[in-house]
Enzyme design. Sequence first.
Site, PDB file in Angstrom:
ATOM      1  N   ALA A 246       0.853  -1.192   0.000  1.00  0.00           N
ATOM      2  CA  ALA A 246       0.000   0.000   0.000  1.00  0.00           C
ATOM      3  C   ALA A 246       0.888   1.241   0.000  1.00  0.00           C
ATOM      4  O   ALA A 246       2.119   1.138  -0.012  1.00  0.00           O
ATOM      5  CB  ALA A 246      -0.908  -0.012   1.221  1.00  0.00           C
ATOM      6  N   LYS A 247       0.239   2.378   0.063  1.00  0.00           N
ATOM      7  CA  LYS A 247       0.964   3.655  -0.008  1.00  0.00           C
ATOM      8  C   LYS A 247       2.056   3.781   1.048  1.00  0.00           C
ATOM      9  O   LYS A 247       3.103   4.350   0.804  1.00  0.00           O
ATOM     10  CB  LYS A 247      -0.019   4.818   0.129  1.00  0.00           C
ATOM     11  N   ARG A 248       1.770   3.225   2.260  1.00  0.00           N
ATOM     12  CA  ARG A 248       2.750   3.392   3.352  1.00  0.00           C
ATOM     13  C   ARG A 248       4.084   2.704   3.035  1.00  0.00           C
ATOM     14  O   ARG A 248       5.085   2.969   3.678  1.00  0.00           O
ATOM     15  CB  ARG A 248       2.176   2.855   4.665  1.00  0.00           C
ATOM     16  N   GLY A 250       5.688   3.124   0.382  1.00  0.00           N
ATOM     17  CA  GLY A 250       6.361   3.914  -0.655  1.00  0.00           C
ATOM     18  C   GLY A 250       5.625   3.768  -1.969  1.00  0.00           C
ATOM     19  O   GLY A 250       4.700   2.969  -2.086  1.00  0.00           O
TER      20      GLY A 250
END
Length: 317
Positions: A246-248, A250
């Site tokens: 996911a976005k977390r 990177g």
Amino acid sequence: MDTGATVIGRLAPSPTGAQHVGNARTYLIAWLSARSQNGRVVLRIEDIDSPRVKAGAVESACEDLRWLGLDWDDGPIVQTERLAYYQAALERLQAQEIVYPCTCTRTDVERSASAPHLEHEGPIYPGTCSIRRAGDVAYITDRPVAWRMRVGNETIAYDDGFRGPVLLNLHEIGGDFVVWKSAGTPAYQLAVVVDDDAHKVTEVIRGDDLVTSTPRQIVLYRALGLAPPRFIHVPLVVGADGRRLAKRHGDTRLQMLREAGVAVESLLGLLGWSCGWLDQMKPIGLRDLLPRFQLGSIPRQPFVLTAQLLEKIGYHR
Ligand SMILES: [Zn+2]
């Protein structure tokens, strides 16, 4: 000449979130599986679930696939252009009294439901509206109506092309499920069944986060008098913390890799190695991966994508 029935696989990107390395791995497996059996590939854009599909999102999903080299024979088929077919399927379910109008809000369900049996599933629908008949919808004028499928306590068994025999109890994964949302659009489960049947898809390869969708879809196939395809659920790509990519973790969007100058052969090498088709991570072309494809050599556990692996293919976040 191929004398067997033609294999038809599908790529089904959702244009809400941009395609990332995790999606690419699943698409690659699905494409190689179909092509290694001389099969066809259908491209379908699953845009029905999206409250906000950005302009150009469909085109950018196609661009990501083209960059990977994954081609298709039919499509792109766009779900929001097929609403009449989903509506017709809903009407068939209504005529059989297998679905009923539900006026519960999410909060209603959460408040009255028992805790879910499976950690990642939502609450089990308590059956509040299940005494209604389809025709009762005519008397509901003050609230939005969703349609739920009656499922009871049945256990569905199917043979997963990757996981082997799977048994799932419909009650334990949430009970009566929504096939048509109160917003007036079909739910994912109904739309994919209608589409996979319409396009004669014979094998569905997708991430194993969708395993619990399969028994629901099998029930829908049955109710609509259709034959289900072969279901194959492959492990997801996770970050170094073991959580789904996911976005977390990177920015692993394919577009970013492309713009950073990562060669597609390097990404294919990483993905091919992660699937057990290469002894080591080295650049490889899609056509050279084809003869190496084997579903059985894909590790059973999720693939952990680390920053170091991305650096090895020339992507520095
Ligand atoms: Zn209800």
